[in-house]
Design a protein around this motif. Sequence first.
Motif, PDB file in Angstrom:
ATOM      1  N   THR A  82     -60.273-102.878  22.302  1.00 40.80           N
ATOM      2  CA  THR A  82     -61.266-103.956  22.308  1.00 40.80           C
ATOM      3  C   THR A  82     -62.358-103.635  23.326  1.00 40.80           C
ATOM      4  N   ALA A  83     -63.609-103.851  22.922  1.00 40.68           N
ATOM      5  CA  ALA A  83     -64.730-103.702  23.859  1.00 40.68           C
ATOM      6  C   ALA A  83     -64.919-105.033  24.577  1.00 40.68           C
ATOM      7  N   VAL A  84     -65.167-104.988  25.856  1.00 35.98           N
ATOM      8  CA  VAL A  84     -65.289-106.226  26.644  1.00 35.98           C
ATOM      9  C   VAL A  84     -66.405-106.100  27.670  1.00 35.98           C
ATOM     10  N   GLY A  85     -66.793-107.259  28.216  1.00 31.12           N
ATOM     11  CA  GLY A  85     -67.651-107.293  29.393  1.00 31.12           C
ATOM     12  C   GLY A  85     -66.773-107.502  30.615  1.00 31.12           C
ATOM     13  N   GLY A  86     -67.156-106.929  31.741  1.00 33.71           N
ATOM     14  CA  GLY A  86     -66.383-107.075  32.976  1.00 33.71           C
ATOM     15  C   GLY A  86     -66.849-108.306  33.741  1.00 33.71           C
ATOM     16  N   LEU A 163     -73.758-112.694  23.021  1.00 33.73           N
ATOM     17  CA  LEU A 163     -73.106-112.570  24.326  1.00 33.73           C
ATOM     18  C   LEU A 163     -73.184-113.929  25.031  1.00 33.73           C
ATOM     19  N   GLU A 164     -72.518-114.037  26.178  1.00 31.82           N
ATOM     20  CA  GLU A 164     -72.391-115.316  26.862  1.00 31.82           C
ATOM     21  C   GLU A 164     -73.632-115.641  27.689  1.00 31.82           C
ATOM     22  N   THR A 165     -73.748-116.912  28.098  1.00 33.91           N
ATOM     23  CA  THR A 165     -74.741-117.266  29.111  1.00 33.91           C
ATOM     24  C   THR A 165     -74.125-116.972  30.487  1.00 33.91           C
ATOM     25  N   ALA A 205     -67.602-102.422  28.578  1.00 27.65           N
ATOM     26  CA  ALA A 205     -68.847-101.831  28.091  1.00 27.65           C
ATOM     27  C   ALA A 205     -70.035-102.208  28.962  1.00 27.65           C
ATOM     28  N   ASN A 206     -69.922-103.322  29.678  1.00 29.88           N
ATOM     29  CA  ASN A 206     -71.061-103.847  30.454  1.00 29.88           C
ATOM     30  C   ASN A 206     -70.543-104.866  31.460  1.00 29.88           C
ATOM     31  N   PRO A 207     -71.334-105.117  32.524  1.00 26.57           N
ATOM     32  CA  PRO A 207     -70.993-106.271  33.366  1.00 26.57           C
ATOM     33  C   PRO A 207     -71.304-107.524  32.542  1.00 26.57           C
TER      34      PRO A 207
HETATM   35  N1  HPA Z   1     -69.001-110.407  26.138  1.00 26.75           N
HETATM   36  C1  HPA Z   1     -68.220-110.526  25.042  1.00 26.75           C
HETATM   37  N2  HPA Z   1     -67.822-109.487  24.320  1.00 26.75           N
HETATM   38  C2  HPA Z   1     -68.232-108.274  24.703  1.00 26.75           C
HETATM   39  C3  HPA Z   1     -69.045-108.065  25.820  1.00 26.75           C
HETATM   40  C4  HPA Z   1     -69.445-109.199  26.583  1.00 26.75           C
HETATM   41  O1  HPA Z   1     -70.168-109.117  27.597  1.00 26.75           O
HETATM   42  N3  HPA Z   1     -69.276-106.730  25.933  1.00 26.75           N
HETATM   43  C5  HPA Z   1     -68.600-106.133  24.889  1.00 26.75           C
HETATM   44  N4  HPA Z   1     -67.964-107.063  24.144  1.00 26.75           N
END
Ligand code: HPA
Length: 241
Positions: A82-86, A163-165, A205-207
Amino acid sequence: MSLAIIGGTGALDLFEVHERRSLDTVYGAPSSDLARIEIGSTPAWFLARHGQPHRIPPHRVNYRANIQALHELGVTRIVAVTAVGGIAPELVPGSLVVPDQLIDYSWGRVHSFSDDAESPLLHVEFAEPFAESARESLLRAAERARVPVVDRGCYAVTQGPRLETAAEVRKLAADGCTLVGMTAMPEAALARERAIAYATLSVVANPAAGVSAEPISIDEIHAVLDQAMGRVKQLLHALQV
Ligand code: HPA
Protein backbone atom coordinates in the motif's frame (compact mmCIF):
# COMPACT_ATOMS: atom_id res chain seq x y z
CA MET A 1 -0.16 -22.48 3.12
CA SER A 2 -0.62 -20.45 -0.01
CA LEU A 3 0.52 -16.84 -0.38
CA ALA A 4 -0.78 -13.96 -2.47
CA ILE A 5 0.67 -10.51 -3.00
CA ILE A 6 -1.73 -7.65 -3.67
CA GLY A 7 0.14 -4.93 -5.52
CA GLY A 8 -0.81 -1.29 -5.07
CA THR A 9 0.13 1.96 -6.76
CA GLY A 10 3.54 1.62 -8.36
CA ALA A 11 3.81 -2.10 -7.54
CA LEU A 12 2.90 -3.89 -10.76
CA ASP A 13 6.12 -5.35 -12.12
CA LEU A 14 7.57 -7.01 -9.06
CA PHE A 15 7.48 -10.60 -10.31
CA GLU A 16 7.89 -12.68 -13.42
CA VAL A 17 4.46 -14.01 -14.37
CA HIS A 18 4.17 -17.73 -15.20
CA GLU A 19 0.48 -17.92 -15.99
CA ARG A 20 -2.54 -15.59 -15.95
CA ARG A 21 -5.93 -16.75 -14.80
CA SER A 22 -9.06 -14.74 -15.38
CA LEU A 23 -11.57 -15.48 -12.60
CA ASP A 24 -15.06 -14.33 -11.85
CA THR A 25 -16.78 -14.53 -8.46
CA VAL A 26 -20.33 -14.17 -7.16
CA TYR A 27 -19.28 -10.66 -6.14
CA GLY A 28 -18.10 -9.76 -9.64
CA ALA A 29 -14.72 -9.71 -11.33
CA PRO A 30 -11.52 -9.01 -9.40
CA SER A 31 -9.46 -5.93 -10.31
CA SER A 32 -7.12 -7.87 -12.58
CA ASP A 33 -6.24 -11.34 -13.79
CA LEU A 34 -4.66 -13.52 -11.14
CA ALA A 35 -1.01 -13.93 -12.04
CA ARG A 36 0.87 -17.03 -10.94
CA ILE A 37 4.32 -16.03 -9.74
CA GLU A 38 7.12 -17.74 -7.87
CA ILE A 39 8.78 -16.70 -4.65
CA GLY A 40 11.95 -18.73 -4.37
CA SER A 41 10.64 -21.76 -6.21
CA THR A 42 7.26 -21.81 -4.48
CA PRO A 43 4.18 -20.80 -6.45
CA ALA A 44 2.21 -17.78 -5.23
CA TRP A 45 -0.40 -15.42 -6.68
CA PHE A 46 -0.30 -11.74 -7.58
CA LEU A 47 -3.29 -9.42 -7.95
CA ALA A 48 -3.12 -5.77 -9.07
CA ARG A 49 -5.56 -3.93 -6.76
CA HIS A 50 -6.10 -0.98 -9.10
CA GLY A 51 -6.19 -3.07 -12.28
CA GLN A 52 -3.53 -3.59 -14.87
CA PRO A 53 -3.03 -0.95 -16.20
CA HIS A 54 -3.76 1.10 -13.10
CA ARG A 55 -7.27 2.57 -13.52
CA ILE A 56 -9.53 1.73 -10.54
CA PRO A 57 -9.62 4.40 -7.80
CA PRO A 58 -9.43 3.21 -4.17
CA HIS A 59 -13.15 3.78 -3.46
CA ARG A 60 -14.15 1.79 -6.59
CA VAL A 61 -12.02 -1.31 -6.04
CA ASN A 62 -14.20 -4.42 -5.78
CA TYR A 63 -12.48 -5.54 -2.58
CA ARG A 64 -14.92 -8.42 -2.08
CA ALA A 65 -14.26 -9.87 -5.52
CA ASN A 66 -10.50 -9.58 -4.96
CA ILE A 67 -10.52 -11.36 -1.60
CA GLN A 68 -13.08 -13.94 -2.74
CA ALA A 69 -11.01 -14.80 -5.85
CA LEU A 70 -7.89 -15.32 -3.72
CA HIS A 71 -9.91 -17.38 -1.22
CA GLU A 72 -11.18 -19.59 -4.04
CA LEU A 73 -7.58 -20.14 -5.18
CA GLY A 74 -6.81 -21.50 -1.72
CA VAL A 75 -4.85 -18.45 -0.51
CA THR A 76 -4.33 -18.41 3.27
CA ARG A 77 -1.90 -15.48 3.61
CA ILE A 78 -1.91 -12.07 1.89
CA VAL A 79 0.84 -9.49 1.85
CA ALA A 80 -0.60 -6.26 0.45
CA VAL A 81 1.56 -3.40 -0.78
CA THR A 82 0.00 0.00 0.00
CA ALA A 83 1.21 3.51 -0.83
CA VAL A 84 0.76 5.94 2.06
CA GLY A 85 1.54 9.43 3.28
CA GLY A 86 3.73 9.75 6.38
CA ILE A 87 2.18 11.50 9.40
CA ALA A 88 4.83 10.69 12.03
CA PRO A 89 7.90 12.83 11.32
CA GLU A 90 10.23 9.80 11.14
CA LEU A 91 8.17 8.30 8.29
CA VAL A 92 9.95 10.20 5.55
CA PRO A 93 9.31 9.49 1.85
CA GLY A 94 10.77 6.13 0.87
CA SER A 95 10.28 4.56 4.32
CA LEU A 96 8.76 1.07 4.45
CA VAL A 97 6.37 0.31 7.31
CA VAL A 98 4.64 -2.84 8.59
CA PRO A 99 1.72 -1.33 10.53
CA ASP A 100 0.05 -3.13 13.42
CA GLN A 101 -3.09 -1.02 13.78
CA LEU A 102 -5.56 0.95 11.70
CA ILE A 103 -8.48 3.34 11.98
CA ASP A 104 -11.05 3.21 9.20
CA TYR A 105 -12.30 6.63 8.06
CA SER A 106 -13.52 5.37 4.68
CA TRP A 107 -17.24 5.37 3.96
CA GLY A 108 -19.75 3.93 1.53
CA ARG A 109 -17.57 0.99 0.49
CA VAL A 110 -19.03 -2.50 0.37
CA HIS A 111 -17.08 -3.78 3.31
CA SER A 112 -18.38 -7.18 4.40
CA PHE A 113 -19.34 -10.58 3.05
CA SER A 114 -22.19 -10.51 5.61
CA ASP A 115 -24.31 -8.29 3.42
CA ASP A 116 -27.53 -10.15 2.69
CA ALA A 117 -29.96 -12.54 4.33
CA GLU A 118 -28.38 -15.60 2.67
CA SER A 119 -24.82 -14.98 3.91
CA PRO A 120 -23.86 -16.01 7.43
CA LEU A 121 -23.61 -13.04 9.79
CA LEU A 122 -19.94 -12.83 10.79
CA HIS A 123 -18.85 -10.57 13.64
CA VAL A 124 -15.16 -11.23 13.17
CA GLU A 125 -12.70 -10.44 15.93
CA PHE A 126 -10.57 -7.49 14.75
CA ALA A 127 -8.74 -6.04 17.77
CA GLU A 128 -5.51 -6.78 15.91
CA PRO A 129 -6.47 -5.99 12.30
CA PHE A 130 -3.23 -7.30 10.81
CA ALA A 131 -2.32 -10.95 11.35
CA GLU A 132 0.78 -11.19 13.53
CA SER A 133 1.94 -14.26 11.54
CA ALA A 134 1.85 -12.27 8.28
CA ARG A 135 3.52 -9.23 9.89
CA GLU A 136 6.24 -11.46 11.29
CA SER A 137 6.88 -13.03 7.91
CA LEU A 138 7.34 -9.54 6.43
CA LEU A 139 9.68 -8.48 9.24
CA ARG A 140 11.77 -11.64 8.88
CA ALA A 141 11.95 -11.20 5.10
CA ALA A 142 13.13 -7.61 5.61
CA GLU A 143 15.90 -8.87 7.88
CA ARG A 144 16.94 -11.56 5.40
CA ALA A 145 16.94 -9.05 2.53
CA ARG A 146 18.64 -6.39 4.70
CA VAL A 147 15.94 -3.90 3.82
CA PRO A 148 15.16 -1.48 6.67
CA VAL A 149 11.50 -1.40 7.71
CA VAL A 150 9.64 0.32 10.52
CA ASP A 151 7.86 -2.23 12.71
CA ARG A 152 4.40 -1.01 13.82
CA GLY A 153 2.32 2.01 12.99
CA CYS A 154 -1.31 3.02 12.88
CA TYR A 155 -2.72 3.26 9.34
CA ALA A 156 -5.54 5.80 8.81
CA VAL A 157 -7.73 4.67 5.93
CA THR A 158 -9.23 7.66 4.12
CA GLN A 159 -11.75 7.65 1.32
CA GLY A 160 -9.80 9.40 -1.42
CA PRO A 161 -9.14 9.70 -4.22
CA ARG A 162 -8.30 13.24 -3.15
CA LEU A 163 -5.51 13.70 -0.64
CA GLU A 164 -6.33 15.02 2.84
CA THR A 165 -6.56 18.57 4.14
CA ALA A 166 -3.90 19.69 6.63
CA ALA A 167 -6.61 19.87 9.34
CA GLU A 168 -7.69 16.30 8.57
CA VAL A 169 -4.11 15.13 8.98
CA ARG A 170 -3.80 16.99 12.30
CA LYS A 171 -6.93 15.14 13.45
CA LEU A 172 -5.53 11.79 12.28
CA ALA A 173 -2.32 12.50 14.20
CA ALA A 174 -4.34 13.41 17.32
CA ASP A 175 -6.20 10.10 16.90
CA GLY A 176 -2.86 8.26 17.04
CA CYS A 177 -2.39 7.55 13.33
CA THR A 178 1.17 7.57 12.01
CA LEU A 179 0.47 6.95 8.32
CA VAL A 180 -2.43 7.56 5.93
CA GLY A 181 -3.53 5.63 2.89
CA MET A 182 -6.73 4.73 1.05
CA THR A 183 -6.81 0.97 0.62
CA ALA A 184 -6.12 -1.13 3.73
CA MET A 185 -9.86 -1.18 4.43
CA PRO A 186 -12.05 -2.97 3.74
CA GLU A 187 -9.30 -5.28 2.39
CA ALA A 188 -8.00 -6.29 5.84
CA ALA A 189 -11.47 -6.95 7.30
CA LEU A 190 -12.64 -8.97 4.30
CA ALA A 191 -9.50 -11.09 4.52
CA ARG A 192 -10.28 -11.69 8.21
CA GLU A 193 -13.84 -12.73 7.29
CA ARG A 194 -12.35 -15.32 4.93
CA ALA A 195 -9.82 -16.44 7.59
CA ILE A 196 -6.87 -15.26 5.50
CA ALA A 197 -3.86 -13.94 7.45
CA TYR A 198 -3.36 -10.41 6.08
CA ALA A 199 -0.64 -7.80 6.59
CA THR A 200 0.43 -4.76 4.63
CA LEU A 201 3.78 -3.38 3.60
CA SER A 202 3.23 0.37 3.40
CA VAL A 203 5.48 2.48 1.23
CA VAL A 204 5.65 6.13 2.32
CA ALA A 205 5.30 8.16 -0.86
CA ASN A 206 5.08 11.67 0.62
CA PRO A 207 4.76 13.59 3.87
CA ALA A 208 0.98 13.74 4.56
CA ALA A 209 -0.80 17.04 3.91
CA GLY A 210 0.53 19.85 6.09
CA VAL A 211 3.36 17.74 7.55
CA SER A 212 5.85 19.44 5.25
CA ALA A 213 5.69 23.06 4.11
CA GLU A 214 5.94 21.93 0.48
CA PRO A 215 2.75 21.10 -1.44
CA ILE A 216 2.42 17.39 -2.31
CA SER A 217 3.43 16.71 -5.90
CA ILE A 218 1.96 13.69 -7.68
CA ASP A 219 5.07 13.47 -9.89
CA GLU A 220 7.20 13.37 -6.76
CA ILE A 221 4.97 10.61 -5.29
CA HIS A 222 5.52 8.51 -8.41
CA ALA A 223 9.27 9.17 -8.36
CA VAL A 224 9.51 8.09 -4.69
CA LEU A 225 7.45 4.95 -5.34
CA ASP A 226 9.59 4.05 -8.37
CA GLN A 227 12.71 4.44 -6.28
CA ALA A 228 11.29 2.38 -3.39
CA MET A 229 10.08 -0.52 -5.54
CA GLY A 230 13.58 -2.02 -5.83
CA ARG A 231 13.63 -2.50 -2.04
CA VAL A 232 10.01 -3.70 -1.97
CA LYS A 233 10.88 -6.29 -4.60
CA GLN A 234 13.96 -7.49 -2.71
CA LEU A 235 11.93 -7.81 0.47
CA LEU A 236 9.01 -9.67 -1.12
CA HIS A 237 11.36 -12.10 -2.87
CA ALA A 238 12.83 -12.92 0.55
CA LEU A 239 9.45 -14.00 1.96
CA GLN A 240 9.44 -17.59 3.10
CA VAL A 241 6.39 -19.14 1.59
N1 HPA B 1 -2.83 10.25 1.76
C1 HPA B 1 -3.58 9.17 1.44
N2 HPA B 1 -3.16 8.20 0.64
C2 HPA B 1 -1.94 8.31 0.12
C3 HPA B 1 -1.10 9.40 0.39
C4 HPA B 1 -1.58 10.42 1.27
O1 HPA B 1 -0.90 11.43 1.57
N3 HPA B 1 0.07 9.21 -0.28
C5 HPA B 1 -0.06 8.02 -0.95
N4 HPA B 1 -1.27 7.47 -0.71
